[in-house]
Write a protein that holds these residues in place. Sequence first.
Motif, PDB file in Angstrom:
ATOM      1  N   LYS A  15     -97.573   9.367 -71.870  1.00 24.38           N
ATOM      2  CA  LYS A  15     -98.608  10.211 -71.260  1.00 24.38           C
ATOM      3  C   LYS A  15    -100.024   9.724 -71.591  1.00 24.38           C
ATOM      4  CE  LYS A  15     -95.540  13.432 -70.066  1.00 24.38           C
ATOM      5  NZ  LYS A  15     -94.974  13.491 -68.758  1.00 24.38           N
TER       6      LYS A  15
ATOM      7  N   HIS B 245     -93.209  21.029 -82.861  1.00 24.67           N
ATOM      8  CA  HIS B 245     -91.896  21.648 -82.740  1.00 24.67           C
ATOM      9  C   HIS B 245     -91.907  22.867 -83.667  1.00 24.67           C
ATOM     10  CE1 HIS B 245     -87.614  22.198 -82.231  1.00 24.67           C
ATOM     11  NE2 HIS B 245     -87.547  22.343 -83.540  1.00 24.67           N
TER      12      HIS B 245
ATOM     13  N   TYR C 190     -98.047  19.297 -72.639  1.00 25.16           N
ATOM     14  CA  TYR C 190     -96.740  19.125 -72.017  1.00 25.16           C
ATOM     15  C   TYR C 190     -95.709  19.885 -72.843  1.00 25.16           C
ATOM     16  CZ  TYR C 190     -98.976  15.261 -69.599  1.00 25.16           C
ATOM     17  OH  TYR C 190     -99.833  14.483 -68.850  1.00 25.16           O
ATOM     18  N   HIS C 191     -95.094  20.863 -72.223  1.00 27.53           N
ATOM     19  CA  HIS C 191     -94.051  21.641 -72.906  1.00 27.53           C
ATOM     20  C   HIS C 191     -92.748  21.497 -72.140  1.00 27.53           C
ATOM     21  CE1 HIS C 191     -91.966  24.835 -75.009  1.00 27.53           C
ATOM     22  NE2 HIS C 191     -91.571  25.263 -73.816  1.00 27.53           N
ATOM     23  N   THR C 192     -91.660  21.408 -72.883  1.00 27.48           N
ATOM     24  CA  THR C 192     -90.331  21.404 -72.284  1.00 27.48           C
ATOM     25  C   THR C 192     -89.469  22.432 -73.009  1.00 27.48           C
ATOM     26  OG1 THR C 192     -88.384  20.098 -71.721  1.00 27.48           O
ATOM     27  CG2 THR C 192     -89.513  19.506 -73.759  1.00 27.48           C
ATOM     28  N   ASP C 193     -88.618  23.093 -72.252  1.00 27.11           N
ATOM     29  CA  ASP C 193     -87.647  24.022 -72.851  1.00 27.11           C
ATOM     30  C   ASP C 193     -86.402  23.282 -73.312  1.00 27.11           C
ATOM     31  OD1 ASP C 193     -89.194  26.330 -72.532  1.00 27.11           O
ATOM     32  OD2 ASP C 193     -88.527  26.577 -70.456  1.00 27.11           O
ATOM     33  N   ILE C 194     -86.282  22.030 -72.915  1.00 28.94           N
ATOM     34  CA  ILE C 194     -85.145  21.209 -73.336  1.00 28.94           C
ATOM     35  C   ILE C 194     -85.551  20.495 -74.619  1.00 28.94           C
ATOM     36  CG2 ILE C 194     -83.614  19.304 -72.720  1.00 28.94           C
ATOM     37  CD1 ILE C 194     -84.320  20.009 -69.747  1.00 28.94           C
TER      38      ILE C 194
ATOM     39  N   TYR D 226     -86.061  18.008 -77.665  1.00 37.61           N
ATOM     40  CA  TYR D 226     -85.904  16.578 -77.882  1.00 37.61           C
ATOM     41  C   TYR D 226     -84.817  16.369 -78.923  1.00 37.61           C
ATOM     42  CZ  TYR D 226     -90.193  15.992 -75.238  1.00 37.61           C
ATOM     43  OH  TYR D 226     -91.132  16.001 -74.238  1.00 37.61           O
TER      44      TYR D 226
ATOM     45  N   ILE E  80     -97.492  17.251 -77.137  1.00 39.34           N
ATOM     46  CA  ILE E  80     -96.119  17.190 -76.650  1.00 39.34           C
ATOM     47  C   ILE E  80     -95.335  18.225 -77.448  1.00 39.34           C
ATOM     48  CG2 ILE E  80     -94.095  15.737 -76.267  1.00 39.34           C
ATOM     49  CD1 ILE E  80     -96.559  14.741 -74.753  1.00 39.34           C
TER      50      ILE E  80
ATOM     51  N   GLU F 253     -92.598  10.055 -75.651  1.00 38.07           N
ATOM     52  CA  GLU F 253     -93.102  10.840 -74.524  1.00 38.07           C
ATOM     53  C   GLU F 253     -94.631  10.906 -74.584  1.00 38.07           C
ATOM     54  OE1 GLU F 253     -92.836  12.836 -70.966  1.00 38.07           O
ATOM     55  OE2 GLU F 253     -91.265  11.778 -72.055  1.00 38.07           O
TER      56      GLU F 253
ATOM     57  N   ASP G 155     -91.874  21.006 -77.778  1.00 42.78           N
ATOM     58  CA  ASP G 155     -90.594  21.596 -77.375  1.00 42.78           C
ATOM     59  C   ASP G 155     -90.302  22.846 -78.216  1.00 42.78           C
ATOM     60  OD1 ASP G 155     -89.862  20.467 -79.804  1.00 42.78           O
ATOM     61  OD2 ASP G 155     -88.067  19.484 -79.032  1.00 42.78           O
TER      62      ASP G 155
END
Length: 113
Positions: free
Chosen positions: A79, A8, A60-64, A66, A34, A75, A36
Amino acid sequence: MDIILCTHNHLDLTIQAIDALYNNTANKFRLIIIDDSTDLTPKYIEQYMKSLKDDNIVFYHTDIPYVHGNQIINEGFRKSEGDIIAYLGNSTKVEPGWDELAYQLISAYRDWE
């Protein structure tokens, strides 16, 4: 062995953590990242993956974002596929032999059961 690395932001810490993993891990591993982050971490990881001879990184990237730390860790566990899983934060810098000690501990535990 699957190694889950949760990131992060703090790209500088992530770079140090990944470098330490590749320099100090004797056993074959798959790195599950993982992320974000809102900084340059995703771009760095994508470039880093292209530079590797092995394709042992899953990213694995998310724009939302955690909501809490356990969410990002869980998460990573979802995976993973390995029978041995290690979790690291991006502020972790492993030392030489760290994985050998972990394997010895796991082996001793399995013998004890």
